[in-house]
Design an enzyme around this catalytic site. Sequence first.
Site, PDB file in Angstrom:
ATOM      1  N   MET A   1       0.840  -1.202   0.000  1.00 33.05           N
ATOM      2  CA  MET A   1       0.000   0.000   0.000  1.00 33.05           C
ATOM      3  C   MET A   1       0.873   1.250   0.000  1.00 33.05           C
ATOM      4  O   MET A   1       0.413   2.338   0.353  1.00 33.05           O
ATOM      5  CB  MET A   1      -0.939  -0.001   1.208  1.00 33.05           C
ATOM      6  CG  MET A   1      -1.912  -1.184   1.170  1.00 33.05           C
ATOM      7  SD  MET A   1      -3.455  -0.911   2.062  1.00 33.05           S
ATOM      8  CE  MET A   1      -2.859  -0.647   3.715  1.00 33.05           C
TER       9      MET A   1
ATOM     10  N   ALA B   1       4.016   3.970   0.992  1.00 31.36           N
ATOM     11  CA  ALA B   1       4.686   4.470   2.208  1.00 31.36           C
ATOM     12  C   ALA B   1       5.732   3.434   2.627  1.00 31.36           C
ATOM     13  O   ALA B   1       5.739   2.933   3.759  1.00 31.36           O
ATOM     14  CB  ALA B   1       3.679   4.759   3.327  1.00 31.36           C
TER      15      ALA B   1
ATOM     16  N   HIS C   1       9.192  -3.508   3.497  1.00 30.22           N
ATOM     17  CA  HIS C   1       8.786  -3.660   2.095  1.00 30.22           C
ATOM     18  C   HIS C   1      10.000  -3.924   1.204  1.00 30.22           C
ATOM     19  O   HIS C   1       9.962  -4.767   0.310  1.00 30.22           O
ATOM     20  CB  HIS C   1       8.104  -2.382   1.590  1.00 30.22           C
ATOM     21  CG  HIS C   1       6.834  -2.014   2.300  1.00 30.22           C
ATOM     22  ND1 HIS C   1       6.718  -0.880   3.069  1.00 30.22           N
ATOM     23  CD2 HIS C   1       5.622  -2.610   2.347  1.00 30.22           C
ATOM     24  CE1 HIS C   1       5.487  -0.787   3.545  1.00 30.22           C
ATOM     25  NE2 HIS C   1       4.802  -1.833   3.131  1.00 30.22           N
TER      26      HIS C   1
ATOM     27  N   GLN D   1      -2.828 -12.476   7.896  1.00 26.00           N
ATOM     28  CA  GLN D   1      -3.015 -12.154   6.472  1.00 26.00           C
ATOM     29  C   GLN D   1      -2.231 -13.127   5.583  1.00 26.00           C
ATOM     30  O   GLN D   1      -2.749 -13.585   4.562  1.00 26.00           O
ATOM     31  CB  GLN D   1      -2.540 -10.723   6.213  1.00 26.00           C
ATOM     32  CG  GLN D   1      -2.461 -10.331   4.743  1.00 26.00           C
ATOM     33  CD  GLN D   1      -2.101  -8.871   4.575  1.00 26.00           C
ATOM     34  OE1 GLN D   1      -2.962  -8.011   4.713  1.00 26.00           O
ATOM     35  NE2 GLN D   1      -0.846  -8.573   4.292  1.00 26.00           N
TER      36      GLN D   1
HETATM   37  P1  AMP Z   1       1.383  -2.919   3.585  1.00 25.99           P
HETATM   38  O1  AMP Z   1       1.933  -1.907   2.627  1.00 25.99           O
HETATM   39  O2  AMP Z   1       1.467  -2.509   5.008  1.00 25.99           O
HETATM   40  O3  AMP Z   1       0.058  -3.461   3.154  1.00 25.99           O
HETATM   41  O4  AMP Z   1       2.381  -4.145   3.511  1.00 25.99           O
HETATM   42  C1  AMP Z   1       2.744  -4.729   2.283  1.00 25.99           C
HETATM   43  C2  AMP Z   1       3.509  -6.000   2.546  1.00 25.99           C
HETATM   44  O5  AMP Z   1       4.665  -5.711   3.332  1.00 25.99           O
HETATM   45  C3  AMP Z   1       2.685  -7.018   3.357  1.00 25.99           C
HETATM   46  O6  AMP Z   1       2.956  -8.321   2.863  1.00 25.99           O
HETATM   47  C4  AMP Z   1       3.221  -6.842   4.739  1.00 25.99           C
HETATM   48  O7  AMP Z   1       3.096  -8.003   5.545  1.00 25.99           O
HETATM   49  C5  AMP Z   1       4.680  -6.554   4.456  1.00 25.99           C
HETATM   50  N1  AMP Z   1       5.301  -5.886   5.591  1.00 25.99           N
HETATM   51  C6  AMP Z   1       4.863  -4.764   6.223  1.00 25.99           C
HETATM   52  N2  AMP Z   1       5.667  -4.473   7.272  1.00 25.99           N
HETATM   53  C7  AMP Z   1       6.629  -5.430   7.302  1.00 25.99           C
HETATM   54  C8  AMP Z   1       7.742  -5.700   8.150  1.00 25.99           C
HETATM   55  N3  AMP Z   1       8.046  -4.919   9.186  1.00 25.99           N
HETATM   56  N4  AMP Z   1       8.511  -6.780   7.888  1.00 25.99           N
HETATM   57  C9  AMP Z   1       8.214  -7.591   6.834  1.00 25.99           C
HETATM   58  N5  AMP Z   1       7.174  -7.399   6.007  1.00 25.99           N
HETATM   59  C10 AMP Z   1       6.391  -6.336   6.227  1.00 25.99           C
END
Ligand code: AMP
Length: 279
Positions: free
Chosen positions: A30, A32, A37, A154
């Site tokens: 998403m 940011a 990521h 998730q």
């Molecule tokens: P989001 O942009 O928050 O929807 O996250 C996108 C992807 O990045 C998802 O698969 C999350 O689980 C992963 N993600 C977010 N934060 C972390 C983190 N601290 N360590 C590893 N993966 C992450």
Amino acid sequence: MRVIRTVATVRRACARFRDAGESIALVPTMGALHAGHLALVRLAKRRCDRVVVSIFVNPAQFAPNEDFGSYPRAWDADLAALSALAVDLIWAPGVRDMYPEGFATRIEPAGPAKVGLEDAFRPHFFGGVTTVVAKLLLQVAPDIALFGEKDYQQLKVVTAMAKDLDIPVKIVGLPTVREKDGLAMSSRNAYLSASERAAAPTLHRVLKDCASHIKTGRPLPDALAVSRAQIERAGFVLDYLEARHADTLAPVMSRKDGPVRLLVAARLGRTRLIDNIGV
Ligand code: AMP
């Protein structure tokens, strides 16, 4: 690195990779973007010839009272970070490209999506996530798609969805990337005030202590009760701290019930943080 805005264009670009015999990895985000990521992107690059990163703040996974409108958006910085990693495609549809006029279909996941963790507090969430992830998987048709263990439930829900719908993709999980003080990286950490940021690492510290007490034989209910109190004492409003089977997310009463995962969600001011750890 190309930025793509329409479904037809992303399909064509990915078809060209496949026609050339190249494997494709998809990293859904998403935006940011933070080091968590970027670790997913690096793993994707090691595993496949081509890497597609999607950036889409998905309205379908936010309830009306949640933070869709204020969710952090950092387009220029995201682009710079992904370009430094030489990502092949950024798939950045608008809301109307993903959900055109007349869109009327929604996946309703069960199994790990109905175990009384995130689903109990965000009932709309996994329906929104699986619907958009299924669309992304059908648009890009990647060989693998990478997700973080940070969002542990998730990861399980998406894995089950892809399997149940016979989508030919391997879902790959990546361990949580943390700040030096243990706080799990999250785009939402930007919401924390200075004093909340100082308190936030407690969540991971308590999880780690809880896991080591369980390993040394303390009964699960006792260990959880102590940890819940510690989290609340640190100023959090606790949504849940639970011990679950690491694969099925079913409740466990002792380590004999199978591999144990501790999962927590708690609010600090207006920021909701989640984390988890294996025992
Ligand atoms: P989001 O942009 O928050 O929807 O996250 C996108 C992807 O990045 C998802 O698969 C999350 O689980 C992963 N993600 C977010 N934060 C972390 C983190 N601290 N360590 C590893 N993966 C992450």
